[in-house]
Design a protein around this motif. Structure first.
Motif, PDB file in Angstrom:
ATOM      1  N   LEU A  69      -1.371   4.472   6.529  1.00 51.66           N
ATOM      2  CA  LEU A  69      -1.800   5.350   7.603  1.00 51.66           C
ATOM      3  C   LEU A  69      -3.268   5.123   7.926  1.00 51.66           C
ATOM      4  O   LEU A  69      -3.659   5.017   9.095  1.00 51.66           O
ATOM      5  CB  LEU A  69      -1.553   6.812   7.205  1.00 51.66           C
ATOM      6  CG  LEU A  69      -1.724   7.860   8.266  1.00 51.66           C
ATOM      7  CD1 LEU A  69      -0.765   7.607   9.430  1.00 51.66           C
ATOM      8  CD2 LEU A  69      -1.455   9.230   7.675  1.00 51.66           C
ATOM      9  N   LYS A  70      -4.086   4.993   6.885  1.00 52.79           N
ATOM     10  CA  LYS A  70      -5.520   4.740   7.076  1.00 52.79           C
ATOM     11  C   LYS A  70      -5.736   3.373   7.752  1.00 52.79           C
ATOM     12  O   LYS A  70      -6.577   3.239   8.629  1.00 52.79           O
ATOM     13  CB  LYS A  70      -6.250   4.799   5.742  1.00 52.79           C
ATOM     14  CG  LYS A  70      -7.745   4.630   5.853  1.00 52.79           C
ATOM     15  CD  LYS A  70      -8.420   4.747   4.512  1.00 52.79           C
ATOM     16  CE  LYS A  70      -9.915   4.514   4.635  1.00 52.79           C
ATOM     17  NZ  LYS A  70     -10.598   4.548   3.354  1.00 52.79           N
ATOM     18  N   LEU A  71      -4.958   2.357   7.352  1.00 50.48           N
ATOM     19  CA  LEU A  71      -5.074   1.029   7.932  1.00 50.48           C
ATOM     20  C   LEU A  71      -4.788   1.069   9.428  1.00 50.48           C
ATOM     21  O   LEU A  71      -5.462   0.423  10.223  1.00 50.48           O
ATOM     22  CB  LEU A  71      -4.110   0.052   7.260  1.00 50.48           C
ATOM     23  CG  LEU A  71      -4.052  -1.363   7.833  1.00 50.48           C
ATOM     24  CD1 LEU A  71      -5.336  -2.121   7.526  1.00 50.48           C
ATOM     25  CD2 LEU A  71      -2.859  -2.113   7.294  1.00 50.48           C
ATOM     26  N   SER A  72      -3.805   1.857   9.827  1.00 50.41           N
ATOM     27  CA  SER A  72      -3.422   1.891  11.235  1.00 50.41           C
ATOM     28  C   SER A  72      -4.278   2.828  12.072  1.00 50.41           C
ATOM     29  O   SER A  72      -4.145   2.866  13.293  1.00 50.41           O
ATOM     30  CB  SER A  72      -1.939   2.267  11.379  1.00 50.41           C
ATOM     31  OG  SER A  72      -1.739   3.578  10.927  1.00 50.41           O
ATOM     32  N   SER A  73      -5.162   3.570  11.446  1.00 49.57           N
ATOM     33  CA  SER A  73      -6.056   4.468  12.175  1.00 49.57           C
ATOM     34  C   SER A  73      -7.388   3.760  12.389  1.00 49.57           C
ATOM     35  O   SER A  73      -8.104   3.484  11.450  1.00 49.57           O
ATOM     36  CB  SER A  73      -6.293   5.746  11.369  1.00 49.57           C
ATOM     37  OG  SER A  73      -5.075   6.375  11.108  1.00 49.57           O
ATOM     38  N   PHE A  74      -7.690   3.471  13.628  1.00 54.10           N
ATOM     39  CA  PHE A  74      -8.959   2.798  13.907  1.00 54.10           C
ATOM     40  C   PHE A  74      -9.698   3.470  15.000  1.00 54.10           C
ATOM     41  O   PHE A  74      -9.292   4.354  15.648  1.00 54.10           O
ATOM     42  CB  PHE A  74      -8.739   1.316  14.242  1.00 54.10           C
ATOM     43  CG  PHE A  74      -7.769   1.060  15.330  1.00 54.10           C
ATOM     44  CD1 PHE A  74      -8.203   0.927  16.633  1.00 54.10           C
ATOM     45  CD2 PHE A  74      -6.413   0.961  15.071  1.00 54.10           C
ATOM     46  CE1 PHE A  74      -7.301   0.679  17.651  1.00 54.10           C
ATOM     47  CE2 PHE A  74      -5.515   0.715  16.092  1.00 54.10           C
ATOM     48  CZ  PHE A  74      -5.954   0.582  17.373  1.00 54.10           C
ATOM     49  N   GLY A  91       0.800  -1.213   0.000  1.00 51.15           N
ATOM     50  CA  GLY A  91       0.000   0.000   0.000  1.00 51.15           C
ATOM     51  C   GLY A  91       0.838   1.271   0.000  1.00 51.15           C
ATOM     52  O   GLY A  91       2.014   1.263   0.339  1.00 51.15           O
ATOM     53  N   THR A  92       0.189   2.339  -0.389  1.00 53.46           N
ATOM     54  CA  THR A  92       0.827   3.650  -0.333  1.00 53.46           C
ATOM     55  C   THR A  92       0.939   4.080   1.126  1.00 53.46           C
ATOM     56  O   THR A  92       0.325   3.492   2.020  1.00 53.46           O
ATOM     57  CB  THR A  92      -0.012   4.704  -1.088  1.00 53.46           C
ATOM     58  OG1 THR A  92      -1.267   4.862  -0.401  1.00 53.46           O
ATOM     59  CG2 THR A  92      -0.245   4.306  -2.535  1.00 53.46           C
ATOM     60  N   PHE A  93       1.696   5.122   1.360  1.00 54.96           N
ATOM     61  CA  PHE A  93       1.822   5.650   2.717  1.00 54.96           C
ATOM     62  C   PHE A  93       0.453   6.014   3.272  1.00 54.96           C
ATOM     63  O   PHE A  93       0.139   5.701   4.421  1.00 54.96           O
ATOM     64  CB  PHE A  93       2.747   6.872   2.731  1.00 54.96           C
ATOM     65  CG  PHE A  93       2.831   7.518   4.070  1.00 54.96           C
ATOM     66  CD1 PHE A  93       3.602   6.960   5.078  1.00 54.96           C
ATOM     67  CD2 PHE A  93       2.121   8.675   4.339  1.00 54.96           C
ATOM     68  CE1 PHE A  93       3.672   7.542   6.331  1.00 54.96           C
ATOM     69  CE2 PHE A  93       2.189   9.264   5.593  1.00 54.96           C
ATOM     70  CZ  PHE A  93       2.964   8.703   6.585  1.00 54.96           C
ATOM     71  N   GLU A  94      -0.379   6.652   2.457  1.00 55.06           N
ATOM     72  CA  GLU A  94      -1.709   7.061   2.901  1.00 55.06           C
ATOM     73  C   GLU A  94      -2.576   5.853   3.247  1.00 55.06           C
ATOM     74  O   GLU A  94      -3.324   5.876   4.223  1.00 55.06           O
ATOM     75  CB  GLU A  94      -2.397   7.928   1.840  1.00 55.06           C
ATOM     76  CG  GLU A  94      -1.794   9.314   1.666  1.00 55.06           C
ATOM     77  CD  GLU A  94      -0.497   9.333   0.863  1.00 55.06           C
ATOM     78  OE1 GLU A  94      -0.189   8.341   0.142  1.00 55.06           O
ATOM     79  OE2 GLU A  94       0.233  10.330   0.965  1.00 55.06           O
ATOM     80  N   GLU A  95      -2.487   4.799   2.450  1.00 52.54           N
ATOM     81  CA  GLU A  95      -3.266   3.586   2.734  1.00 52.54           C
ATOM     82  C   GLU A  95      -2.795   2.936   4.036  1.00 52.54           C
ATOM     83  O   GLU A  95      -3.608   2.474   4.828  1.00 52.54           O
ATOM     84  CB  GLU A  95      -3.140   2.594   1.581  1.00 52.54           C
ATOM     85  CG  GLU A  95      -3.862   3.028   0.332  1.00 52.54           C
ATOM     86  CD  GLU A  95      -3.530   2.151  -0.881  1.00 52.54           C
ATOM     87  OE1 GLU A  95      -4.434   1.983  -1.715  1.00 52.54           O
ATOM     88  OE2 GLU A  95      -2.393   1.669  -0.990  1.00 52.54           O
TER      89      GLU A  95
END
Length: 69
Positions: A64-69, A58-62
């Motif tokens: 980052l989104k994955l780790s944000s819950f 994944g991209t950096f943004e993806e």
């Protein structure tokens, strides 16, 4: 360790440690909870494949989104 519902947190952490060399407890917990999208405390096959895809490619943004819950 793997039942009908998927990988439990302990088994998931063992994989992160053994395969990816992760040692940070907080990071391993965050990755587990990010992968466990339905919040049943198990990572099933679909969650594993989707999470691993973002985790590895994944991209950096993806990521980052994955780790944000």
């Amino acid at each position: 360790k793997t039942g009908n519902t998927g990988l439990d947190q302990s088994t998931f952490r063992e994989i992160l440690h053994d395969v990816f060399g992760m040692t940070d407890d907080m990071l391993m917990n965050r990755v587990f909870y990010a992968f466990d999208r339905n919040k049943d405390n198990y990572v099933n096959v679909e969650e594993w494949v989707r999470g691993l895809s973002v985790f590895l490619r994944g991209t950096f943004e993806e990521k980052l989104k994955l780790s944000s819950f």
